[in-house]
Design a protein around this motif. Structure first.
Motif, short mmCIF file in Angstrom:
data_model
loop_
_atom_site.label_atom_id
_atom_site.label_comp_id
_atom_site.label_asym_id
_atom_site.label_seq_id
_atom_site.Cartn_x
_atom_site.Cartn_y
_atom_site.Cartn_z
N THR A 221 -1.36 25.82 -39.61
CA THR A 221 -0.97 24.44 -39.31
C THR A 221 0.35 24.10 -40.01
O THR A 221 1.27 23.53 -39.41
CB THR A 221 -2.08 23.47 -39.78
OG1 THR A 221 -3.33 23.97 -39.29
CG2 THR A 221 -1.86 22.06 -39.25
N PHE A 222 0.42 24.49 -41.27
CA PHE A 222 1.66 24.24 -42.02
C PHE A 222 2.86 24.91 -41.35
O PHE A 222 3.92 24.30 -41.15
CB PHE A 222 1.50 24.76 -43.47
CG PHE A 222 2.80 24.90 -44.19
CD1 PHE A 222 3.46 23.76 -44.67
CD2 PHE A 222 3.38 26.15 -44.38
CE1 PHE A 222 4.68 23.89 -45.33
CE2 PHE A 222 4.60 26.27 -45.02
CZ PHE A 222 5.25 25.14 -45.50
N LEU A 223 2.69 26.18 -40.95
CA LEU A 223 3.80 26.92 -40.34
C LEU A 223 4.19 26.31 -38.99
O LEU A 223 5.38 26.27 -38.64
CB LEU A 223 3.42 28.40 -40.16
CG LEU A 223 3.37 29.23 -41.46
CD1 LEU A 223 2.87 30.63 -41.18
CD2 LEU A 223 4.74 29.30 -42.12
N ALA A 224 3.18 25.85 -38.25
CA ALA A 224 3.47 25.23 -36.95
C ALA A 224 4.32 23.98 -37.16
O ALA A 224 5.38 23.81 -36.53
CB ALA A 224 2.17 24.88 -36.25
N LEU A 234 9.58 28.65 -30.23
CA LEU A 234 8.70 29.81 -29.91
C LEU A 234 7.67 30.04 -31.00
O LEU A 234 6.46 30.10 -30.77
CB LEU A 234 9.54 31.07 -29.69
CG LEU A 234 8.74 32.36 -29.50
CD1 LEU A 234 7.95 32.33 -28.19
CD2 LEU A 234 9.62 33.59 -29.54
N ARG A 235 8.19 30.13 -32.25
CA ARG A 235 7.27 30.38 -33.38
C ARG A 235 6.37 29.18 -33.61
O ARG A 235 5.20 29.32 -33.95
CB ARG A 235 8.06 30.71 -34.64
CG ARG A 235 8.57 32.15 -34.68
CD ARG A 235 8.91 32.57 -36.08
NE ARG A 235 9.98 31.77 -36.64
CZ ARG A 235 11.27 31.97 -36.44
NH1 ARG A 235 11.66 32.99 -35.68
NH2 ARG A 235 12.18 31.21 -36.98
N PHE A 239 2.43 29.48 -33.77
CA PHE A 239 1.58 29.11 -34.90
C PHE A 239 0.59 28.00 -34.52
O PHE A 239 -0.52 27.96 -35.03
CB PHE A 239 2.43 28.68 -36.11
CG PHE A 239 3.12 29.85 -36.78
CD1 PHE A 239 2.37 30.94 -37.21
CD2 PHE A 239 4.50 29.87 -36.96
CE1 PHE A 239 3.01 32.03 -37.82
CE2 PHE A 239 5.13 30.95 -37.56
CZ PHE A 239 4.38 32.04 -37.98
N THR A 240 1.03 27.11 -33.61
CA THR A 240 0.11 26.06 -33.13
C THR A 240 -1.09 26.73 -32.44
O THR A 240 -2.24 26.35 -32.68
CB THR A 240 0.82 25.12 -32.14
OG1 THR A 240 1.98 24.60 -32.76
CG2 THR A 240 -0.09 23.96 -31.72
#
Lengths: 292, 275
Positions: A221-224, A234-235, A239-240
């Protein structure tokens, strides 16, 4: 001279006896009594099918209730309960083993998966062996105990009182385990994981899975969020997707984990209970006359 | 005089009792030879039961063992071969029983026990006389345990031109190398699958690894180190490891097919003694 004559006479007599023995000896191993003896030997070796064949041949010429009982008992041991029950029925009347035969007939119904018939017979009392009534009452209670849930168990005092002193403690322990199995609720587990990822797993005592699920879902979640902020679409979507996958998977996994936990409790209980009952032959009598 | 009379009295009884057992043995043998193993076991057991002098203990126990073995009741077969072994009267009979126990262990796939017994036989027997038999059954034990190289070595001790040795060598040559499949998959994802003939799986593996490799490397290039580590660990490495394991699994599956084909050939076409 007399001795010589006597000798000759003896030779003739014994050769004649020998010849007649020979004619008879062809069937010696298959004589009625030998059939029974050989059947007994096979029966004690637990070679029931062969023993039954010998006993059936024996019964063509002799009448013997013990042998009839053994045939029925042999079928029972082989798991051929219908033939067993039918054969026990033949001993219900005018037999010294009538009570034992009635007991075994009813237990054949019980263990042969015909419990409804077992309970019908018990209620009608037509073939109820007086001598073994307590054994059958105990068996019916055991059946009721096995299929009932924690909220529908028979009265504990009555249930435990059916067993002898040495078994009372163990049966009380089984009763308590069934009454308070300590199940985990799958819905509670799923809701806990929906509120906080991993909490449902902690609830079902899967501690390492719970911590891992919490960390991974949080990290994804943090990375999304971070990638959306940095315009790395894209990333961010990747991550989502991973966060949603871990979140949903954890909710489903927590509910499944609760079910597995409960299945484990049920399996262990049934295994222990069945082992104990088998060890004690379901508290049914053992017959010394079957194999001495 | 009394002794003579007693002798005359007992002689016909013993003689005819003997005949009775002989007839029973012949009857059981006839059933056995006709393939009626269940019935033959009953009659052999009847003979054992009435054989007070234990004259038939060896031969009948051996035959019951063989009948059970032919009926695929291997545990019972071993039990009766062991009883025959107890009653064996000379080294030939002992060897016959032990060989049957070994063969039954091979059939029921208790290979460790078969090897233990072969080792015992090798140590305790007239080795030179029976060494080829030991090599032969050890070869079969290895072969059915899927160790074709050891099997080939054992058959080679009997003869370099042994029919089964040649078959073992063919299997060894035909088999795919699991290690090679894994190693090339480490170097180029998907190549191990392609080596074992699973082209679609190989291409899929290559594509997934390329995609997640690109995303990982791209993250590093864009200085998103943590993104790169997470994607690399959770996706790329997972697909990379899966690709290697998959390659090994495919090779193993192909090898099982090759081994089964060889065993089927032995079952249908090999004329020599089988376990």
């Amino acid at each position: 001279m007399i001795n010589s004559r006597l000798l000759k006479l003896s030779v003739i007599v014994f050769v004649l006896i020998g010849s007649s023995t020979s004619a008879q000896s062809e069937s010696d191993l298959y004589s009625t009594e030998n059939r029974r003896l050989f059947g007994d030997y096979l029966f004690c070796q637990q070679d029931y099918l062969r023993a039954i064949r010998e006993y059936q041949e024996y019964l063509k010429f002799e009448s013997n209730d013990t042998v009839r009982f053994k045939i029925a008992y042999g079928f029972n041991r082989m798991g051929r309960y219908i033939e067993s029950a039918d054969n026990f029925k033949s001993l219900f009347f005018a037999s010294a083993l009538a009570e034992e035969a009635k007991l075994e007939f009813l237990t054949s119904l019980y263990f042969g998966g015909r419990k409804n018939e077992f309970f019908d017979q018990l209620a009608r009392k037509t073939y109820l062996p007086k001598k073994y009534e307590p054994h059958l009452v105990r068996l019916s209670y055991l059946s009721e105990f096995e299929k009932s849930f924690s909220y529908s168990l028979p009265d504990s005092a009555i249930f435990v009182s059916l067993f002898n002193d040495s078994a009372k403690v163990k049966m009380a322990e089984f009763y308590s385990r069934k009454k308070h199995p300590g199940y985990k609720n799958p819905t509670t587990a799923a809701l806990l994981s929906a509120a906080l990822p991993g909490l449902g797993k902690i609830y079902t005592e899967e501690y390492s899975d719970g911590i891992t699920a919490f960390l991974l879902t949080g990290l994804m979640t943090f990375l999304a969020v971070d990638n959306f902020k940095a315009d790395h679409d894209l990333r961010a979507w990747l991550f989502t997707g991973l966060a949603a996958y871990f979140y949903a998977g954890n909710i489903y996994g927590s509910a499944a984990s609760a079910q597995i936990y409960n299945a484990g409790i049920r399996f262990n209980f049934e295994n222990d209970f069945s082992f104990y009952l088998n060890q004690n032959n379901y508290f049914l009598p053992q017959y010394d006359f079957l194999c001495r | 005089m009394k002794k003579t009379l007693l002798g005359i009295l007992l002689f016909p009884v013993l003689l005819f009792a003997q005949n009775n057992l002989e007839r029973q043995f012949a009857y059981a043998e006839n059933l056995f030879e006709s393939g009626l193993y269940y019935q033959s076991i009953t009659e052999y057991k009847r003979l054992l039961f009435f054989d007070d002098q234990n004259e038939y203990s060896y031969s009948v126990n051996l035959k019951i063992g063989l009948a059970y073995k032919n009926g695929a009741k291997y545990d019972e077969a071993v039990e009766y071969f062991s009883k025959a072994l107890i009653n064996a009267e000379d080294s030939d009979q002992t060897f016959e029983c032990k060989t049957e126990i070994i063969r039954t262990n091979i059939l029921r796939k208790t290979f460790n026990r078969a090897h233990e017994l072969l080792d015992e036989l090798e140590l305790n027997s007239d080795y030179l006389k029976i060494k080829n038999d030991i090599y032969y059954w050890r070869g079969w034990a290895y072969m059915l345990d899927d160790d074709w190289e050891s099997a080939s070595n054992e058959f080679a001790k009997i003869s370099q031109d042994h029919e089964i040795k040649k078959l073992c060598d063919e299997v060894i040559n035909d088999k795919y190398s699991v290690t090679f499949a894994k190693v090339i998959s480490y170097i180029l994802p998907g190549s191990g699958q392609i080596y074992t003939g699973n082209y679609l799986s190989g291409l899929m593996s290559l594509s997934w690894n390329a995609l997640w490799g690109y995303v990982t490397i791209n993250s590093f290039i864009q200085d998103r180190i943590f993104d790169g580590i997470v994607v690399g660990d959770l996706l790329w490495l997972r697909f990379y490891r899966g690709n290697v394991e998959n390659a090994g699994k495919f090779a193993e599956m192909k090898n099982i097919d090759i081994a089964n084909k060889a065993l089927r050939y032995l079952q249908e076409n090999y004329k020599g003694i089988k376990p």
